[in-house]
Design an enzyme around this catalytic site. Structure first.
Site, PDB file in Angstrom:
ATOM      1  N   GLU A 107     116.554 -11.644  -4.528  1.00  0.00           N
ATOM      2  CA  GLU A 107     117.947 -11.776  -4.112  1.00  0.00           C
ATOM      3  C   GLU A 107     118.042 -11.846  -2.590  1.00  0.00           C
ATOM      4  O   GLU A 107     117.300 -11.165  -1.891  1.00  0.00           O
ATOM      5  CB  GLU A 107     118.702 -10.539  -4.627  1.00  0.00           C
ATOM      6  N   ASP A 109     121.322 -11.796   0.158  1.00  0.00           N
ATOM      7  CA  ASP A 109     122.778 -11.576   0.128  1.00  0.00           C
ATOM      8  C   ASP A 109     123.492 -11.668   1.462  1.00  0.00           C
ATOM      9  O   ASP A 109     123.029 -11.094   2.448  1.00  0.00           O
ATOM     10  CB  ASP A 109     123.096 -10.127  -0.325  1.00  0.00           C
ATOM     11  N   GLU A 111     127.244 -10.206   2.053  1.00  0.00           N
ATOM     12  CA  GLU A 111     128.368  -9.541   1.394  1.00  0.00           C
ATOM     13  C   GLU A 111     129.423  -9.230   2.440  1.00  0.00           C
ATOM     14  O   GLU A 111     129.112  -8.703   3.506  1.00  0.00           O
ATOM     15  CB  GLU A 111     127.899  -8.251   0.720  1.00  0.00           C
TER      16      GLU A 111
END
Ligand code: NAG
Length: 330
Positions: A107, A109, A111
């Site tokens: 993953e 990210d 955010e």
């Protein structure tokens, strides 16, 4: 685009900083490149077929995912975040293969964490490799603009040995693959995701301020979605392209000029780094290159998380939990 042409005659670097690296990359229509993930009519594709609104209301958030998985590449979106009171709201723009590799997923990210009125959104970046979700590598920052006022470009460059996060062509974080990281560096094909959801339990001051649906719907606007990588079948490992990263408009690394900008950004805007979080990691993880000045600045910003303040064990535990913020949040 007028500015781009004008800029070209002034200075090449001006062109790059004004126009954005992805401007010349092909932009797929939503139907060609993506599928809805959840949120029924809280996902709206605009008339141009390329721009998307994702909203969160008391019923549901919403999200979409790329149809293909990609092995390395450059992934980008122009995003305008909801304004005013957005505490508890999370907008995520990320890559993952969690649906295919439940136990050992990768993953990368971005955010965006909402805030109470009058306080700015913060952004968080993180990376997991091969299921390393118990080992968060979060960093959190403020921005030099209000991300709810206008569209800004957020990009991820993922190559075999580095990951670079960009905001409007300013690299804000560079993760170099080190031998010691082992499988913690993402190394399997991933899809691109965009979502908006209720993160009341942790997004704003560790859950102190929750989503207030009086202000719903919260709408995050996406455009200029770029998928520039090798689409790949993750099981057969067969790829539809060679050298997909190579394109004039795709960065290959950080120029000295950009590095100066990155250092300035991090000096001014970084609010949290796992490398300095002694409450979580007694010994800083091996890939961390510690800078005493940065440590001092973070300590001034948050003396509890970044050491130097004595407290009871219970308190420490509580604090480290809230400072983890987004660990395993998507
Ligand atoms: C990934 O994790 C699996 C176990 O879940 C392990 O067998 C494998 O060796 C790991 N791969 C890497 C590259 O570390």
């Amino acid at each position: 685009m007028v500015n781009c042409h004008l800029g070209f005659f002034v200075l090449l670097s001006f062109v790059v900083s004004v126009c954005g690296a992805s401007r010349n990359l092909p932009i797929l229509s939503f139907d060609e490149g993506y599928s809805q993930l959840f949120g029924d009519d809280n996902l709206i594709v605009l008339k141009d077929g390329k721009s998307v609104h994702l909203s969160l209301d008391e019923r549901t958030g919403s999200g979409f995912v790329s149809q293909d998985l990609y092995f390395h590449g450059f992934f980008s979106a122009s995003i305008k975040l909801p304004a005013d009171y957005t505490a508890g709201v999370v907008v995520a723009f990320y890559m993952s293969n969690g649906d295919m590799f439940e136990k050992n997923h990768d993953e990368v990210d971005f955010e965006f964490l909402g805030n109470i009125r009058g306080k700015d959104w913060r952004i968080q970046t993180n990376v997991y490799g091969n299921g390393s979700t118990s080992f968060g590598r979060e960093e959190r920052y403020g921005l030099w603009f209000d991300p709810s006022e206008d569209f800004h470009q957020y990009s991820i460059l993922w190559t075999e040995d580095q990951i670079i996060f960009y905001v409007d062509n300013v690299p804000i974080r560079e993760i170099k693959r080190t031998a010691a990281m082992g499988g913690d560096f993402p190394s399997k094909p991933m899809s691109l995701y965009a979502t908006i959801w209720d993160g009341s339990d942790w997004a704003t001051n560790g859950g102190r301020y929750r989503v207030n649906y009086k202000y719903a719907p919260y709408v995050a606007k996406f455009s200029d979605l770029v998928l520039h990588g090798c689409a790949m079948d993750p099981i057969e490992q067969s790829s539809k392209c060679d050298n997909a990263e190579k394109h004039d408009s795709v960065p290959t690394g950080i120029t000295p000029q950009q590095r100066t900008k990155m250092e300035n950004f991090r000096k001014k805007q970084m609010q949290y780094s796992y490398c300095y979080d002694r409450a979580r990691y007694k010994v800083p993880p091996s890939e961390c290159v510690l800078d005493p000045k940065e440590a001092e600045r973070l300590r001034a910003f948050d003396p509890v998380t970044f050491g130097g303040v004595h407290r009871s064990r219970g308190k420490r535990h509580h604090r480290s939990k809230s400072s983890q913020g987004g660990a395993s949040s998507v």
